[in-house]
Design a protein around this motif. Sequence first.
Motif, PDB file in Angstrom:
ATOM      1  N   THR A  34      36.821   7.994  19.405  1.00 58.50           N
ATOM      2  CA  THR A  34      36.989   9.396  19.029  1.00 58.50           C
ATOM      3  C   THR A  34      35.678  10.146  19.120  1.00 58.50           C
ATOM      4  OG1 THR A  34      36.498   9.039  16.701  1.00 58.50           O
ATOM      5  CG2 THR A  34      38.785   8.673  17.417  1.00 58.50           C
ATOM      6  N   VAL A  35      35.772  11.492  19.000  1.00 61.39           N
ATOM      7  CA  VAL A  35      34.573  12.321  19.026  1.00 61.39           C
ATOM      8  C   VAL A  35      33.690  12.047  17.814  1.00 61.39           C
ATOM      9  CG1 VAL A  35      35.699  14.262  17.846  1.00 61.39           C
ATOM     10  CG2 VAL A  35      33.732  14.693  19.317  1.00 61.39           C
ATOM     11  N   ASP A  36      34.298  11.771  16.649  1.00 65.96           N
ATOM     12  CA  ASP A  36      33.501  11.447  15.460  1.00 65.96           C
ATOM     13  C   ASP A  36      32.734  10.150  15.654  1.00 65.96           C
ATOM     14  OD1 ASP A  36      36.002  12.684  13.104  1.00 65.96           O
ATOM     15  OD2 ASP A  36      34.356  13.715  14.157  1.00 65.96           O
ATOM     16  N   GLU A  37      33.391   9.197  16.326  1.00 68.42           N
ATOM     17  CA  GLU A  37      32.724   7.906  16.534  1.00 68.42           C
ATOM     18  C   GLU A  37      31.574   8.020  17.520  1.00 68.42           C
ATOM     19  OE1 GLU A  37      36.234   5.785  17.645  1.00 68.42           O
ATOM     20  OE2 GLU A  37      36.524   4.900  15.643  1.00 68.42           O
ATOM     21  N   ILE A  38      31.726   8.797  18.584  1.00 64.19           N
ATOM     22  CA  ILE A  38      30.621   8.946  19.533  1.00 64.19           C
ATOM     23  C   ILE A  38      29.476   9.720  18.896  1.00 64.19           C
ATOM     24  CG2 ILE A  38      31.472  11.071  20.618  1.00 64.19           C
ATOM     25  CD1 ILE A  38      29.650   8.156  22.346  1.00 64.19           C
ATOM     26  N   GLY A  39      29.804  10.700  18.014  1.00 59.23           N
ATOM     27  CA  GLY A  39      28.751  11.440  17.305  1.00 59.23           C
ATOM     28  C   GLY A  39      27.972  10.546  16.362  1.00 59.23           C
ATOM     29  N   GLU A  40      28.688   9.725  15.624  1.00 62.88           N
ATOM     30  CA  GLU A  40      28.010   8.801  14.712  1.00 62.88           C
ATOM     31  C   GLU A  40      27.158   7.801  15.476  1.00 62.88           C
ATOM     32  OE1 GLU A  40      30.282   5.700  12.575  1.00 62.88           O
ATOM     33  OE2 GLU A  40      29.431   6.608  10.763  1.00 62.88           O
ATOM     34  N   ALA A  41      27.668   7.309  16.592  1.00 68.50           N
ATOM     35  CA  ALA A  41      26.919   6.344  17.404  1.00 68.50           C
ATOM     36  C   ALA A  41      25.629   6.950  17.916  1.00 68.50           C
ATOM     37  CB  ALA A  41      27.779   5.871  18.571  1.00 68.50           C
ATOM     38  N   GLU A  42      25.678   8.205  18.364  1.00 66.65           N
ATOM     39  CA  GLU A  42      24.474   8.854  18.894  1.00 66.65           C
ATOM     40  C   GLU A  42      23.411   8.993  17.805  1.00 66.65           C
ATOM     41  OE1 GLU A  42      23.230  12.649  21.683  1.00 66.65           O
ATOM     42  OE2 GLU A  42      25.280  12.455  20.926  1.00 66.65           O
TER      43      GLU A  42
ATOM     44  N   LEU B 125      29.250   3.905  25.684  1.00 63.75           N
ATOM     45  CA  LEU B 125      30.140   4.482  24.676  1.00 63.75           C
ATOM     46  C   LEU B 125      30.713   5.820  25.149  1.00 63.75           C
ATOM     47  CD1 LEU B 125      28.137   3.652  21.423  1.00 63.75           C
ATOM     48  CD2 LEU B 125      30.281   2.621  22.175  1.00 63.75           C
ATOM     49  N   LYS B 126      29.901   6.602  25.887  1.00 61.84           N
ATOM     50  CA  LYS B 126      30.398   7.879  26.393  1.00 61.84           C
ATOM     51  C   LYS B 126      31.512   7.656  27.419  1.00 61.84           C
ATOM     52  CE  LYS B 126      26.147  10.487  25.546  1.00 61.84           C
ATOM     53  NZ  LYS B 126      24.954  11.150  26.153  1.00 61.84           N
ATOM     54  N   GLU B 127      31.396   6.591  28.220  1.00 62.36           N
ATOM     55  CA  GLU B 127      32.474   6.268  29.139  1.00 62.36           C
ATOM     56  C   GLU B 127      33.755   5.904  28.374  1.00 62.36           C
ATOM     57  OE1 GLU B 127      29.594   4.412  32.666  1.00 62.36           O
ATOM     58  OE2 GLU B 127      31.274   3.261  31.860  1.00 62.36           O
ATOM     59  N   MET B 128      33.585   5.189  27.265  1.00 65.94           N
ATOM     60  CA  MET B 128      34.746   4.836  26.443  1.00 65.94           C
ATOM     61  C   MET B 128      35.356   6.090  25.820  1.00 65.94           C
ATOM     62  SD  MET B 128      33.265   1.392  24.588  1.00 65.94           S
ATOM     63  CE  MET B 128      34.834   0.981  23.811  1.00 65.94           C
ATOM     64  N   TYR B 129      34.501   7.022  25.433  1.00 62.04           N
ATOM     65  CA  TYR B 129      35.000   8.275  24.868  1.00 62.04           C
ATOM     66  C   TYR B 129      35.763   9.076  25.928  1.00 62.04           C
ATOM     67  CZ  TYR B 129      34.932  13.126  23.253  1.00 62.04           C
ATOM     68  OH  TYR B 129      35.282  14.413  22.923  1.00 62.04           O
TER      69      TYR B 129
ATOM     70  N   GLY C  11       2.262  -5.220  33.803  1.00 58.24           N
ATOM     71  CA  GLY C  11       3.607  -5.635  33.461  1.00 58.24           C
ATOM     72  C   GLY C  11       3.685  -6.530  32.248  1.00 58.24           C
ATOM     73  N   PHE C  12       2.545  -6.788  31.571  1.00 64.54           N
ATOM     74  CA  PHE C  12       2.594  -7.589  30.339  1.00 64.54           C
ATOM     75  C   PHE C  12       3.274  -6.788  29.234  1.00 64.54           C
ATOM     76  CE2 PHE C  12       0.663  -8.839  26.278  1.00 64.54           C
ATOM     77  CZ  PHE C  12       1.151 -10.128  26.210  1.00 64.54           C
ATOM     78  N   PRO C  13       4.434  -7.240  28.687  1.00 65.61           N
ATOM     79  CA  PRO C  13       5.194  -6.429  27.732  1.00 65.61           C
ATOM     80  C   PRO C  13       4.608  -6.519  26.318  1.00 65.61           C
ATOM     81  CG  PRO C  13       6.331  -8.497  28.094  1.00 65.61           C
ATOM     82  CD  PRO C  13       5.123  -8.516  29.001  1.00 65.61           C
ATOM     83  N   LEU C  14       4.511  -5.372  25.643  1.00 64.89           N
ATOM     84  CA  LEU C  14       4.036  -5.336  24.261  1.00 64.89           C
ATOM     85  C   LEU C  14       5.165  -5.027  23.292  1.00 64.89           C
ATOM     86  CD1 LEU C  14       0.674  -3.400  24.718  1.00 64.89           C
ATOM     87  CD2 LEU C  14       1.020  -5.870  24.549  1.00 64.89           C
ATOM     88  N   THR C  15       5.950  -3.955  23.570  1.00 65.14           N
ATOM     89  CA  THR C  15       7.060  -3.569  22.692  1.00 65.14           C
ATOM     90  C   THR C  15       8.206  -3.034  23.546  1.00 65.14           C
ATOM     91  OG1 THR C  15       6.090  -1.375  22.410  1.00 65.14           O
ATOM     92  CG2 THR C  15       5.615  -3.006  20.697  1.00 65.14           C
ATOM     93  N   ILE C  16       9.346  -2.823  22.874  1.00 59.43           N
ATOM     94  CA  ILE C  16      10.529  -2.261  23.515  1.00 59.43           C
ATOM     95  C   ILE C  16      10.568  -0.758  23.224  1.00 59.43           C
ATOM     96  CG2 ILE C  16      13.062  -2.222  23.486  1.00 59.43           C
ATOM     97  CD1 ILE C  16      11.920  -4.646  24.870  1.00 59.43           C
ATOM     98  N   ASN C  17      10.970   0.021  24.214  1.00 58.68           N
ATOM     99  CA  ASN C  17      11.208   1.455  24.014  1.00 58.68           C
ATOM    100  C   ASN C  17      12.635   1.609  23.500  1.00 58.68           C
ATOM    101  OD1 ASN C  17      11.610   4.173  24.094  1.00 58.68           O
ATOM    102  ND2 ASN C  17      11.185   4.422  26.261  1.00 58.68           N
ATOM    103  N   PRO C  18      12.819   1.873  22.193  1.00 59.67           N
ATOM    104  CA  PRO C  18      14.184   1.895  21.634  1.00 59.67           C
ATOM    105  C   PRO C  18      15.043   3.001  22.228  1.00 59.67           C
ATOM    106  CG  PRO C  18      12.607   2.751  20.038  1.00 59.67           C
ATOM    107  CD  PRO C  18      11.810   2.205  21.182  1.00 59.67           C
ATOM    108  N   ALA C  19      14.416   4.089  22.659  1.00 59.61           N
ATOM    109  CA  ALA C  19      15.201   5.191  23.216  1.00 59.61           C
ATOM    110  C   ALA C  19      15.895   4.770  24.510  1.00 59.61           C
ATOM    111  CB  ALA C  19      14.281   6.386  23.466  1.00 59.61           C
ATOM    112  N   ARG C  20      15.201   3.975  25.352  1.00 54.99           N
ATOM    113  CA  ARG C  20      15.803   3.521  26.610  1.00 54.99           C
ATOM    114  C   ARG C  20      16.943   2.549  26.338  1.00 54.99           C
ATOM    115  NH1 ARG C  20      14.817   2.225  32.044  1.00 54.99           N
ATOM    116  NH2 ARG C  20      16.840   1.443  32.750  1.00 54.99           N
ATOM    117  N   ALA C  21      16.708   1.616  25.412  1.00 53.18           N
ATOM    118  CA  ALA C  21      17.763   0.663  25.075  1.00 53.18           C
ATOM    119  C   ALA C  21      18.969   1.375  24.482  1.00 53.18           C
ATOM    120  CB  ALA C  21      17.224  -0.383  24.091  1.00 53.18           C
ATOM    121  N   ALA C  22      18.723   2.375  23.630  1.00 54.16           N
ATOM    122  CA  ALA C  22      19.816   3.139  23.040  1.00 54.16           C
ATOM    123  C   ALA C  22      20.558   3.921  24.108  1.00 54.16           C
ATOM    124  CB  ALA C  22      19.270   4.085  21.977  1.00 54.16           C
ATOM    125  N   GLY C  23      19.832   4.393  25.118  1.00 64.03           N
ATOM    126  CA  GLY C  23      20.462   5.169  26.178  1.00 64.03           C
ATOM    127  C   GLY C  23      21.509   4.369  26.925  1.00 64.03           C
ATOM    128  N   ALA C  24      21.212   3.118  27.215  1.00 72.35           N
ATOM    129  CA  ALA C  24      22.167   2.282  27.930  1.00 72.35           C
ATOM    130  C   ALA C  24      23.443   2.092  27.105  1.00 72.35           C
ATOM    131  CB  ALA C  24      21.532   0.928  28.260  1.00 72.35           C
TER     132      ALA C  24
END
Length: 864
Positions: free
Chosen positions: A309-317, A299-303, A281-294
């Motif tokens: 808008t659809v353009d904004e959710i696309g840009e965010a992804e 944002l998808k709930e907001m969409y 459990g000693f942490p070395l780095t963050i998995n950016p994909a997991r953090a981005a997923g949250a």
Amino acid sequence: MIRVQPLLVILFLALAAPLVFGQEKGFSVEAKPQEVLEAQAGIGERYALLIGISKYANTTIDLNFAANDARALNDLLLDPEIGAYKPENIRLLLNEEATRKNIMSSLNSWLGNRVQEQDSVLIFYSGHGALGNGNEAYWVTYDADVEDLYASALSNTDISELIAKLPAKRKLTLIDSCYSEATAKKYRALVPSDIFQEFTGEGVVTITASTGQEKSVEVGGHGAFTYHLLEALEGKGDVNGNGVVELDEMWNYLNTRVQKTAADAGNRQTPVLLADRLEHGFPLTINPARAAGATLNQLKEMYSAGTITVDEIGEAEQLLTTRGADPELRKLYQDLAAGVLTPDYFRRMREFHRPAATISSTPVQAATPVAAASQPPFTSESFLTETAGTAGTTGSYEETEAYRASELVDSAGAWERFLSQYPNSVLSETARARLTEMRAQERAETMAYDIAKAGDTEAGWRQYLARFPNGNYVSEARGRMQQLQESRQHQEREPAAYIVAESQNTEEGWTNFVREFPDSQLAVVAQRRLDELRQENRENENSLYAKALEMDTPVLWDQYIQEYSDGRFLSEAMEKRTASVRRVEEETRHQESASLDTREGWMAYLDKFPEGPNAGAARTRIQQITWAEFADVAPIAGGSFLMGNAKDKGDAKPPHKVELDPFHIGRTVVTNAQFSKFLEETGRRAPSLRKFASNYMSAQPDLPVVNVTYADAEAYCKWMTEKIGSTVRLPTEAEWEYAAGGGQASILYPWGAGDPKTQARFNGNDPSGVKTVKKETFASNKFGLYNMAGNVAEWVSDYYSNKYYKTSPARMPAGPPSGKERVVRGGSWDNGKDELRVARRAKREPYKTDDTIGFRVVIEGLPQ
């Protein structure tokens, strides 16, 4: 493409606190990366010292990927979404920066003065490793002398002691040491298993990329181990999916991936983990994909709710799943998802990241003069129409035309001229009214102009132009307003220009700023920075030029020319670079020629460098090679054989094992032509006439020289030694017998056991006339040597003793130390077939000559 290269990559991970595989710790991936990797793990500050050396001062040991490894790890640790290290807490030493002094200073001072007990330290080294005396392991620093590692490199003892002094509870050391083929040939590799024992101890975890005897695979511009290490830390090692790459996850990912990559390349590479206890459990780095997923889920709930808008959710992804995307824009979407920003405020902030929209401008309408606002415009036609029918009131034709001309010009001067000509005209009242109106308008314009000039602002001049678009001062107003606009825009650019100059921090950047903003308050600071930078650059230029002068390598001259394209020593540097390139090319070609050591190789060197520093030596070597070819020798590989024969005469007993080094021996005995060349150059007395032929030496150049004393043979060898540059001598008795037997065990004759009549010239196969034969009259033995039996007997270097075989040493026997007679071997045209046996020995007084005795030579030191 994956290729295999001999490589030793070793990773050490050492933590002062005990490490165990234990209960998994909970990490909140929704928190900031720095909080996850520090506060949640109980770590204070995190420090990293990264060292990568691809280019060495000794360019013969340069590497391909070591510096890239350090850069890649540096970028990963600085990534705010992955490593989240503070830039001031990382020191990167590459190539010439990675000297012994700089590394020790970084460990002892930079880290030693900063690190506290609650902090963590990561140390990464990628470069050569080597062994010194006593199996002491060293990091080969940029300035290390591989011939004197003790005085110039960093030993494991030095490094481990410096690391041990750091008070941090967590210390992570990664060592990626590789061995290029050229280095491995000359220096020992880190093969012993205990060379890193200094790094072991309580709480220490060691991970090696492979065993010392295995090869390591290269992939993607890194060693397989480093390549998959970066993959693991970038998030692929997050097996449990909690958004954090932990120590045990990194090991499991590496162990599997490295072995598979090596197997796919047809190699075997097995990482090794050595640890008593490891903290799961000693942490070395963050998995950016997991953090981005949250963030994306929110944002998808907001969409779905119609908030974005659809353009904004696309840009965010795209932003949240692409490494290296715009960090500020990505932060806006993260704040939007977290509720820090409302959608409306988010969009306003978002506009700062879009190209500026073109602003449509509506012209400002001119104000209508007050005097003309209460009634329609006055014209002569309207006046005449109004007054037509009123008797005695209409003007003359000339008066009417003058009025119409003034009306057409409509200037104060025109109306003044009309009134001076027709002061009492029925039109004069209207003319005076128009003149009064124009005078009032001129006064108003003059007042507006004076106000605009006194204020001298863009707004003031804009108001003047709006009120008087066709006024008398329009040209001046427009020009001045443009100047003010440019000045305002210039001032608005000043802070940004200063930031750019500061970020560039170059002489050109600061010079451009001072030139563009000479009266700015920041110009004083900029000038001071420029003066400091010029002084620093001058010192750096002097230092680099001095270093280039000292080292005199094309790489350093290229570096100077590239970094100081308008430098003070540019002309000299370009000249010296040309000379340095020429010198290096000459040295390289000379080394290649020396390695080949052939006539063609040396001739190629002389064709390119006829006046080179090694040209004289090359010509000498060509002459030596020519004379070696003149000697006509064959290479004999070293080996061992059973010398003597139990069935032969007494002096050939007992048979005994003898070991010999490699040597070259004449394919045939020395010929009349070869010996005549010796006589011609030395003036030595020629051998006496032969009994069986007149003019033997001149008439038979290809036949063996005979009637030579032992001293004649030695003189010939001395002469050839001077010609060739390598020792030329008579063979020892052991060398002669080994060569005669062709490497075959217990052989009777050089050709085997067959009848000598078809194999040699001897008594019983000697026609009348000339008794000796040419080289290829009979077939050669297995070593390609001719007439080793019969033809002429041959002097060898040993003194004769019939008891010598009983005391002969096993290795390189050279005969008794003294004696009256010398050994003669091989038999001659005047001997019977028994004398032709390989093991048969004979003797002669060294001062005597005979038509049956000649000699062949041995040359030492020639390449096999």
